[in-house]
Design an enzyme around this catalytic site. Structure first.
Site, short mmCIF file in Angstrom:
data_model
loop_
_atom_site.label_atom_id
_atom_site.label_comp_id
_atom_site.label_asym_id
_atom_site.label_seq_id
_atom_site.Cartn_x
_atom_site.Cartn_y
_atom_site.Cartn_z
CE LYS A 1 -4.12 -2.12 2.11
NZ LYS A 1 -5.16 -1.97 3.16
CG HIS B 1 -5.28 -6.31 -0.40
ND1 HIS B 1 -6.49 -6.50 0.22
CD2 HIS B 1 -5.27 -7.15 -1.46
CE1 HIS B 1 -7.20 -7.41 -0.47
NE2 HIS B 1 -6.47 -7.82 -1.49
CG ASN C 1 -3.94 -1.86 6.65
OD1 ASN C 1 -3.79 -1.51 5.48
ND2 ASN C 1 -4.95 -2.59 7.05
CE1 TYR D 1 -9.61 -3.22 0.26
CE2 TYR D 1 -8.63 -1.27 -0.75
CZ TYR D 1 -8.51 -2.42 0.02
OH TYR D 1 -7.28 -2.78 0.54
CD GLU E 1 -8.81 -9.32 -3.74
OE1 GLU E 1 -7.66 -9.71 -3.43
OE2 GLU E 1 -9.67 -9.01 -2.90
P1 RTP Z 1 -7.24 -5.65 3.06
O1 RTP Z 1 -8.53 -6.01 2.36
O2 RTP Z 1 -6.75 -4.26 2.74
O3 RTP Z 1 -6.18 -6.72 2.86
O4 RTP Z 1 -7.47 -5.65 4.64
P2 RTP Z 1 -8.29 -6.70 5.48
O5 RTP Z 1 -8.83 -7.82 4.62
O6 RTP Z 1 -7.42 -7.09 6.63
O7 RTP Z 1 -9.47 -5.80 6.00
P3 RTP Z 1 -10.90 -5.48 5.32
O8 RTP Z 1 -11.95 -5.79 6.31
O9 RTP Z 1 -10.99 -6.11 3.97
O10 RTP Z 1 -10.82 -3.89 5.16
C1 RTP Z 1 -10.17 -3.30 4.07
C2 RTP Z 1 -9.36 -2.13 4.55
O11 RTP Z 1 -10.24 -1.13 5.05
C3 RTP Z 1 -9.66 -0.49 6.16
N1 RTP Z 1 -10.53 -0.64 7.32
N2 RTP Z 1 -10.77 0.36 8.14
N3 RTP Z 1 -11.74 1.95 10.29
C4 RTP Z 1 -12.10 0.67 10.19
O12 RTP Z 1 -12.84 0.16 10.99
C5 RTP Z 1 -11.59 -0.11 9.09
N4 RTP Z 1 -11.87 -1.37 8.86
C6 RTP Z 1 -11.18 -1.69 7.74
C7 RTP Z 1 -8.34 -1.14 6.45
O13 RTP Z 1 -7.31 -0.31 5.91
C8 RTP Z 1 -8.41 -2.45 5.71
O14 RTP Z 1 -7.14 -2.88 5.28
MG MG Z 2 -9.94 -7.47 2.86
#
Ligand code: RTP
Ligand code: MG
Length: 142
Positions: free
Chosen positions: A11, A117, A114, A51, A128
């Protein structure tokens, strides 16, 4: 375990920190091969489409704003159990909750910035990968 492919993004925060190589090194040391890779600047449409599952979430606007804030590296990783292996290497979404030694614990600042991804399932991985790469751009070593 089966050989899988997963999709990964370094990222904008991690690109800006100049740790692309350190993150790639973790993939390689874990036995994942990088079979496609490129640097791109996302726009609102491309990041929002990626997303789309989060479009109704309160953090969606910030997420798209962050993902378009600078260039990213997108890559396809191949290896045994690649989907879960990559999620384990990344650690929890919130770096404050990520296990020591994971990419997010070591390089991420916040739940928004963070560092990485990784696809959350084989199904997401296939979608993806196709969103960013043509079949001709994938270079598996066999
Ligand atoms: P990613 O898709 O980026 O790999 O991350 P992830 O699966 O661990 O998390 P996901 O639930 O898919 O969320 C995508 C990205 O959105 C941001 N996020 N912010 N503020 C919040 O509560 C929140 N929750 C998620 C994070 O940057 C996450 O990587
Ligand atoms: Mg995710």
């Amino acid at each position: 375990m089966a050989i899988e492919r997963t999709f990964s993004i370094v990222k904008p925060d991690a690109v800006a920190k100049n740790v692309i190589g350190e993150i790639y090194s973790r993939f390689e040391k874990a036995g994942l091969q990088i079979i496609a890779s490129k640097m791109i600047q996302l726009d609102d449409e491309k990041a929002g489409g990626f997303y789309a599952e989060h479009a109704e979430r309160p953090f969606f606007k910030d997420l798209v704003g962050f993902m378009t804030s600078g260039p990213v590296m997108v890559q396809v990783l191949e290896g045994e159990g690649a989907v879960l292996k990559n999620r384990d290497l990344m650690g929890a979404t919130n770096p404050k909750e990520a296990e020591a030694g994971t990419i997010r614990a070591d390089f991420a600042e916040s739940i928004d910035a963070n560092a990485a991804h990784g696809s959350d399932s084989l199904e997401s991985a296939a979608r993806e990968i196709a969103y960013f790469f043509s079949d001709a751009e994938l270079c598996p070593r066999g």
